[in-house]
Design an enzyme around this catalytic site. Sequence first.
Site, mmCIF file in Angstrom:
data_model
loop_
_atom_site.group_PDB
_atom_site.id
_atom_site.type_symbol
_atom_site.label_atom_id
_atom_site.label_comp_id
_atom_site.label_asym_id
_atom_site.label_seq_id
_atom_site.Cartn_x
_atom_site.Cartn_y
_atom_site.Cartn_z
ATOM 1 N N ARG A 73 -5.990 7.114 3.129
ATOM 2 C CA ARG A 73 -5.740 5.795 3.194
ATOM 3 C C ARG A 73 -6.918 4.939 2.774
ATOM 4 O O ARG A 73 -8.123 5.641 2.998
ATOM 5 C CB ARG A 73 -5.107 5.285 4.597
ATOM 6 N N ASP A 104 5.893 5.797 -2.613
ATOM 7 C CA ASP A 104 6.059 4.368 -2.838
ATOM 8 C C ASP A 104 4.946 3.494 -2.554
ATOM 9 O O ASP A 104 4.559 2.578 -3.214
ATOM 10 C CB ASP A 104 7.441 3.691 -2.339
ATOM 11 N N ASP A 131 12.112 9.558 -0.855
ATOM 12 C CA ASP A 131 12.826 8.180 -0.716
ATOM 13 C C ASP A 131 12.301 7.152 -1.625
ATOM 14 O O ASP A 131 12.135 5.975 -1.858
ATOM 15 C CB ASP A 131 12.244 7.545 0.540
#
Length: 331
Positions: A73, A104, A131
């Site tokens: 991250r 995403d 997704d």
Amino acid sequence: MSKRVAVLTSGGDAPGMNACIRAIVIACERHGFTLFGYQHGYNGLLEQEYEILALQATHNLIQQGGTVLHSARCEPFKTDEGAKTAATNLTELEIDTLIVIGGDGSFRGADHLADFWHGQIIGIPGTIDNDVAGTDATIGYYTAIDTVVSSIDKVRDTADAFERIFIVEVMGRHAGFLALNSALASAADYVILPETFQHCDAELDKITEQIEKRRQLKGAISFIIVVAENVWPGGLNDLADKLVSKTQSEVRPVTLGHVQRGGSPVSQDRLLATKLGTYAVSLVGSDTNGIMVGELNGTPSEIALTETWEKDKPLNPSSMETMLTIMNERY
């Protein structure tokens, strides 16, 4: 003039990311491009942490899980100053094209970077959650299904031996692709999905009804429930406690966790990763920019990065109908 291409992996790791990196390395070599591999996702852009990737880096890479470029991250990158620093570093290296492999969240980061860097940006979908709109499947999804199915098969052995109810929690907090298809493939008895969940009491009534029908026909039974993470408001233990009260049975919760992200990619993920990585490199130097490359009905597809998270990606209606039939099966 030879192009200079950079690649990074961002977000949660997914089996097949290394296969995709391998394809990008080979394709760049064939085209005569210089390829830079940024380490630790967007952190590598901020710290100018990279290595030159050449063919020797591809040896035995296609079967390895995880990502050799690592992932992490990066909160500083979300700021304008962070994106400006990344843009400056890309410009200093004279990078023409940046390829981002991720989900995403990674694509949102790439779109944020595009506000400050005007080179070519291409995304490749890599996430076990599947997704991302604009592609039938994402890299890592097929392997994750296999991993979950293998785990449920083992849970089934114990469930049958003790005639217990087991709840198996799988990843996919906002999308039920993994939960639905792993439930179907493992012959689970019930599945709880974010797309269909409405109310705890209604869900408990449905589960209890199915268990009672089975008991009337077979007596003591085992029962496997697959649930997508974070769907049940009170968590997995709360669902287990409520089922104990409703059914007067022993209920065991099982959280599969990050084991779903690991493992050697299955052939479907290796093929998808190789095709998407190669196709992405074929677009280097073209007018195509700010897009994700995917695959629809076996054909390469392109979709704007913003649409990958703005467009809904519905569950397959046929799979949903099949699961509904299984869950209401007459014994």
